[in-house]
Design a protein around this motif. Structure first.
Motif, PDB file in Angstrom:
ATOM      1  N   ALA A  60     -24.535  43.878 103.551  1.00 32.06           N
ATOM      2  CA  ALA A  60     -23.300  43.239 104.031  1.00 32.06           C
ATOM      3  C   ALA A  60     -22.209  43.239 102.966  1.00 32.06           C
ATOM      4  O   ALA A  60     -21.020  43.252 103.295  1.00 32.06           O
ATOM      5  CB  ALA A  60     -23.595  41.810 104.476  1.00 32.06           C
ATOM      6  N   SER A  61     -22.585  43.252 101.699  1.00 31.75           N
ATOM      7  CA  SER A  61     -21.607  43.170 100.617  1.00 31.75           C
ATOM      8  C   SER A  61     -20.780  44.442 100.469  1.00 31.75           C
ATOM      9  O   SER A  61     -19.779  44.447  99.752  1.00 31.75           O
ATOM     10  CB  SER A  61     -22.302  42.837  99.291  1.00 31.75           C
ATOM     11  N   ARG A  62     -21.170  45.524 101.141  1.00 30.03           N
ATOM     12  CA  ARG A  62     -20.438  46.776 100.997  1.00 30.03           C
ATOM     13  C   ARG A  62     -19.017  46.682 101.571  1.00 30.03           C
ATOM     14  O   ARG A  62     -18.151  47.500 101.218  1.00 30.03           O
ATOM     15  CB  ARG A  62     -21.178  47.925 101.672  1.00 30.03           C
ATOM     16  N   VAL A  63     -18.761  45.689 102.437  1.00 27.53           N
ATOM     17  CA  VAL A  63     -17.436  45.544 103.045  1.00 27.53           C
ATOM     18  C   VAL A  63     -16.371  45.346 101.971  1.00 27.53           C
ATOM     19  O   VAL A  63     -15.214  45.727 102.148  1.00 27.53           O
ATOM     20  CB  VAL A  63     -17.432  44.366 104.053  1.00 27.53           C
ATOM     21  N   SER A  64     -16.757  44.765 100.832  1.00 30.53           N
ATOM     22  CA  SER A  64     -15.791  44.489  99.770  1.00 30.53           C
ATOM     23  C   SER A  64     -15.375  45.751  99.013  1.00 30.53           C
ATOM     24  O   SER A  64     -14.493  45.706  98.183  1.00 30.53           O
ATOM     25  CB  SER A  64     -16.365  43.457  98.790  1.00 30.53           C
ATOM     26  N   HIS A  65     -16.017  46.872  99.262  1.00 28.57           N
ATOM     27  CA  HIS A  65     -15.743  48.202  98.700  1.00 28.57           C
ATOM     28  C   HIS A  65     -16.988  48.786  98.057  1.00 28.57           C
ATOM     29  O   HIS A  65     -17.244  49.968  98.174  1.00 28.57           O
ATOM     30  CB  HIS A  65     -14.607  48.215  97.663  1.00 28.57           C
ATOM     31  N   ALA A  66     -17.750  47.974  97.358  1.00 30.19           N
ATOM     32  CA  ALA A  66     -18.991  48.423  96.728  1.00 30.19           C
ATOM     33  C   ALA A  66     -20.016  47.319  96.895  1.00 30.19           C
ATOM     34  O   ALA A  66     -19.673  46.139  96.849  1.00 30.19           O
ATOM     35  CB  ALA A  66     -18.770  48.718  95.242  1.00 30.19           C
ATOM     36  N   THR A  67     -21.275  47.672  97.089  1.00 29.16           N
ATOM     37  CA  THR A  67     -22.290  46.641  97.278  1.00 29.16           C
ATOM     38  C   THR A  67     -22.495  45.848  95.991  1.00 29.16           C
ATOM     39  O   THR A  67     -22.092  46.264  94.899  1.00 29.16           O
ATOM     40  CB  THR A  67     -23.630  47.244  97.709  1.00 29.16           C
ATOM     41  N   TYR A  68     -23.163  44.725  96.144  1.00 35.96           N
ATOM     42  CA  TYR A  68     -23.493  43.842  95.029  1.00 35.96           C
ATOM     43  C   TYR A  68     -24.177  44.612  93.900  1.00 35.96           C
ATOM     44  O   TYR A  68     -23.777  44.510  92.736  1.00 35.96           O
ATOM     45  CB  TYR A  68     -24.394  42.745  95.579  1.00 35.96           C
ATOM     46  N   SER A  69     -25.191  45.413  94.227  1.00 37.20           N
ATOM     47  CA  SER A  69     -25.902  46.153  93.183  1.00 37.20           C
ATOM     48  C   SER A  69     -25.005  47.218  92.571  1.00 37.20           C
ATOM     49  O   SER A  69     -25.046  47.456  91.347  1.00 37.20           O
ATOM     50  CB  SER A  69     -27.176  46.790  93.733  1.00 37.20           C
ATOM     51  N   GLU A  70     -24.159  47.883  93.387  1.00 38.23           N
ATOM     52  CA  GLU A  70     -23.255  48.907  92.855  1.00 38.23           C
ATOM     53  C   GLU A  70     -22.240  48.305  91.896  1.00 38.23           C
ATOM     54  O   GLU A  70     -21.856  48.944  90.902  1.00 38.23           O
ATOM     55  CB  GLU A  70     -22.554  49.620  94.008  1.00 38.23           C
ATOM     56  N   GLN A  71     -21.798  47.091  92.161  1.00 42.50           N
ATOM     57  CA  GLN A  71     -20.884  46.408  91.244  1.00 42.50           C
ATOM     58  C   GLN A  71     -21.550  46.218  89.882  1.00 42.50           C
ATOM     59  O   GLN A  71     -20.946  46.472  88.829  1.00 42.50           O
ATOM     60  CB  GLN A  71     -20.479  45.058  91.827  1.00 42.50           C
ATOM     61  N   HIS A  72     -22.806  45.765  89.898  1.00 41.28           N
ATOM     62  CA  HIS A  72     -23.531  45.567  88.642  1.00 41.28           C
ATOM     63  C   HIS A  72     -23.742  46.883  87.897  1.00 41.28           C
ATOM     64  O   HIS A  72     -23.571  46.959  86.666  1.00 41.28           O
ATOM     65  CB  HIS A  72     -24.892  44.922  88.913  1.00 41.28           C
ATOM     66  N   LEU A  73     -24.144  47.911  88.620  1.00 39.74           N
ATOM     67  CA  LEU A  73     -24.416  49.197  87.990  1.00 39.74           C
ATOM     68  C   LEU A  73     -23.154  49.771  87.348  1.00 39.74           C
ATOM     69  O   LEU A  73     -23.211  50.353  86.252  1.00 39.74           O
ATOM     70  CB  LEU A  73     -24.983  50.180  89.016  1.00 39.74           C
ATOM     71  N   LEU A 133     -14.784  51.527  89.699  1.00 39.81           N
ATOM     72  CA  LEU A 133     -14.439  50.824  90.930  1.00 39.81           C
ATOM     73  C   LEU A 133     -13.057  50.179  90.828  1.00 39.81           C
ATOM     74  O   LEU A 133     -12.654  49.738  89.750  1.00 39.81           O
ATOM     75  CB  LEU A 133     -15.477  49.751  91.247  1.00 39.81           C
ATOM     76  N   PRO A 134     -12.342  50.084  91.949  1.00 42.67           N
ATOM     77  CA  PRO A 134     -11.029  49.438  91.928  1.00 42.67           C
ATOM     78  C   PRO A 134     -11.158  47.924  91.870  1.00 42.67           C
ATOM     79  O   PRO A 134     -12.255  47.370  92.010  1.00 42.67           O
ATOM     80  CB  PRO A 134     -10.419  49.875  93.272  1.00 42.67           C
ATOM     81  N   ALA A 135     -10.035  47.261  91.661  1.00 40.53           N
ATOM     82  CA  ALA A 135     -10.013  45.802  91.764  1.00 40.53           C
ATOM     83  C   ALA A 135     -10.345  45.407  93.191  1.00 40.53           C
ATOM     84  O   ALA A 135      -9.817  45.982  94.146  1.00 40.53           O
ATOM     85  CB  ALA A 135      -8.641  45.274  91.373  1.00 40.53           C
ATOM     86  N   LEU A 136     -11.245  44.441  93.357  1.00 44.52           N
ATOM     87  CA  LEU A 136     -11.591  43.972  94.693  1.00 44.52           C
ATOM     88  C   LEU A 136     -10.487  43.068  95.226  1.00 44.52           C
ATOM     89  O   LEU A 136      -9.656  42.566  94.474  1.00 44.52           O
ATOM     90  CB  LEU A 136     -12.936  43.243  94.678  1.00 44.52           C
ATOM     91  N   ARG A 137     -10.506  42.822  96.519  1.00 45.32           N
ATOM     92  CA  ARG A 137      -9.448  42.062  97.164  1.00 45.32           C
ATOM     93  C   ARG A 137      -9.454  40.592  96.729  1.00 45.32           C
ATOM     94  O   ARG A 137     -10.511  40.000  96.565  1.00 45.32           O
ATOM     95  CB  ARG A 137      -9.615  42.094  98.685  1.00 45.32           C
ATOM     96  N   SER A 138      -8.268  40.022  96.597  1.00 41.88           N
ATOM     97  CA  SER A 138      -8.171  38.575  96.400  1.00 41.88           C
ATOM     98  C   SER A 138      -8.010  37.877  97.744  1.00 41.88           C
ATOM     99  O   SER A 138      -8.330  36.694  97.870  1.00 41.88           O
ATOM    100  CB  SER A 138      -7.001  38.227  95.476  1.00 41.88           C
ATOM    101  N   VAL A 139      -7.511  38.609  98.750  1.00 40.61           N
ATOM    102  CA  VAL A 139      -7.487  38.119 100.125  1.00 40.61           C
ATOM    103  C   VAL A 139      -8.528  38.926 100.878  1.00 40.61           C
ATOM    104  O   VAL A 139      -8.364  40.123 101.097  1.00 40.61           O
ATOM    105  CB  VAL A 139      -6.098  38.282 100.773  1.00 40.61           C
ATOM    106  N   CYS A 140      -9.613  38.277 101.268  1.00 36.47           N
ATOM    107  CA  CYS A 140     -10.765  38.998 101.799  1.00 36.47           C
ATOM    108  C   CYS A 140     -10.493  39.541 103.199  1.00 36.47           C
ATOM    109  O   CYS A 140      -9.731  38.972 103.977  1.00 36.47           O
ATOM    110  CB  CYS A 140     -11.993  38.089 101.824  1.00 36.47           C
TER     111      CYS A 140
END
Length: 384
Positions: A211-224, A352-359
């Motif tokens: 579900a976290s992929r909606v933000s652009h990258a999944t939770y694990s991808e953000q960490h990696l 990765l780009p900056a994630l959204r501040s307005v979801c």
């Protein structure tokens, strides 16, 4: 890694007149433990007997979580950084699961006369647990107070700072911590050049990861993505290669439910089987040394390493390190500029780009493809 340049000060916090430091919360004494865990697990039907078992982690530390004092330290550090930049912006602290609760924070904001506050969540990554759950809690709190309108609050207005895992300040502070840990490892007789760097974060269910992929990258991808940056920058400063992996801790829930793996203890066993004898554990998924770090890493994982004959050192968290605190204030000013519809460069590291501040609608649900029906603030669609 790009340097963090302070943004212009003073009036640049407008339209915000307060900062909400928004965290998880934790018990302060033994009698708080079970009520606190009831809050954390609300709606899951977990009996108190099971909560008592889970609470053993807290009882081992006198029934007190370190998180509250660490939040107070971060609050003080933010206040000092704001003052140093000439920004007269009060910092109010609130928690989802323990006092001061979200409603206490809203009370304080109203007493201060705040009209529009920006929320800074003490989680760097985008996921249900790290972002949406806070936005839901804020909406639920306002609804109970009769302050949730069809679009947003009818009282204090709230925006949020974007998820900041790839902000230069967070990355720089983690690099500093890793380099310090390698020095400590060598002081303890280990070999820095032969050591494996194991980044560690909180595990989440696979469906929450999806579900976290909606933000652009999944939770694990953000960490990696951040781990690559931190390991490469640490290698430059140390003068040798830094091989690394990502592992997880603190899983809960039934064994039948898949969560992100490998568990850090299982991973240490695998490394020992490969002949690794020196390890640095970097809690890259946490901003402070709260219970998941104090118990899961400092107690459990270090004991596992010792039993396997591994010399292991745990790197520090970003805590109140100067690059991190400075970066948080930069993020606040960045969000303020966006709220004023001014052009702004959103500083990032990694790919990765900056994630959204307005979801976006449906961003970071608890389960992939299953809307919760719970409203969430700081979104383009409050009902999403």
């Amino acid at each position: 890694m790009p340097a963090i340049s302070p943004l212009p000060a003073a009036h640049d916090a407008a339209p915000y007149d307060a900062l909400l430091l928004y965290s998880f919360g934790g018990p302060n004494k033994p009698e708080d433990v079970v009520p606190f865990l009831r809050n954390v697990t609300a709606g899951k039907g977990i009996p108190d007997e099971r909560l008592e078992e889970v609470g053993e982690h807290y009882y081992g530390f006198g029934g007190k979580s370190p998180i509250n004092e660490q939040n107070l330290a971060l609050k003080a550090a933010l206040e000092a950084e704001l003052a140093a930049r000439g920004l007269d912006l009060p910092v109010v602290w609130g928690n989802r699961n323990w006092a001061p609760y979200t409603t206490d924070a809203v009370d304080e904001l109203e007493e201060l006369g705040a009209k529009r506050a920006v929320a800074l969540v003490t989680s760097a990554y985008s996921s249900y647990s790290g972002c949406r759950q806070y936005r839901e809690d804020l909406a639920i709190t306002l609804d109970k107070r009769g302050q949730l309108g069809p679009d947003r609050s009818t009282g204090v207005q709230f925006d949020k700072v974007r998820s900041y895992f790839n902000h230069p300040g967070f990355a720089e502070a983690n690099v500093d911590a890793v380099v310090e840990a390698y020095a400590e490892l060598e002081a303890n007789g280990g070999s820095g050049a032969a050591a494996k760097l194991v980044f560690v974060t909180h595990s989440i269910p696979d469906t929450m990861e999806a579900a976290s992929r909606v933000s652009h990258a999944t939770y694990s991808e953000q960490h990696l993505d951040l781990a690559r940056v931190v390991a490469a920058r640490a290698a430059e400063r140390l003068g040798h290669e830094v091989p690394w992996d990502l592992a997880y801790c603190s899983r809960s829930g039934p064994p039948s439910q898949p969560w992100l793996e490998p568990d850090v203890n299982d991973h240490l066993e695998a490394l020992a089987g490969e002949g690794v004898r020196d390890v640095v554990l970097s809690p890259i998924g946490f901003i402070s040394d709260h219970m998941e770090v104090a118990y899961d890493l400092d107690t459990e994982a270090l004991a596992t390493a010792k039993g396997l004959g591994i010399t292991a050192v745990r790197a520090g968290t970003v805590g109140t390190r100067e690059p991190f605190v400075r970066g948080l204030v930069d993020l606040l000013l960045e969000r303020a500029a966006l709220a004023r519809d001014e052009p702004v460069t959103e500083a990032t590291v990694g790919s990765l780009p900056a994630l959204r501040s307005v979801c976006a609608p449906g961003c970071c649900l608890r389960r992939d493809g299953e809307p919760s029906g719970i409203p969430a603030l700081c979104s383009t669609d409050l009902s999403s």
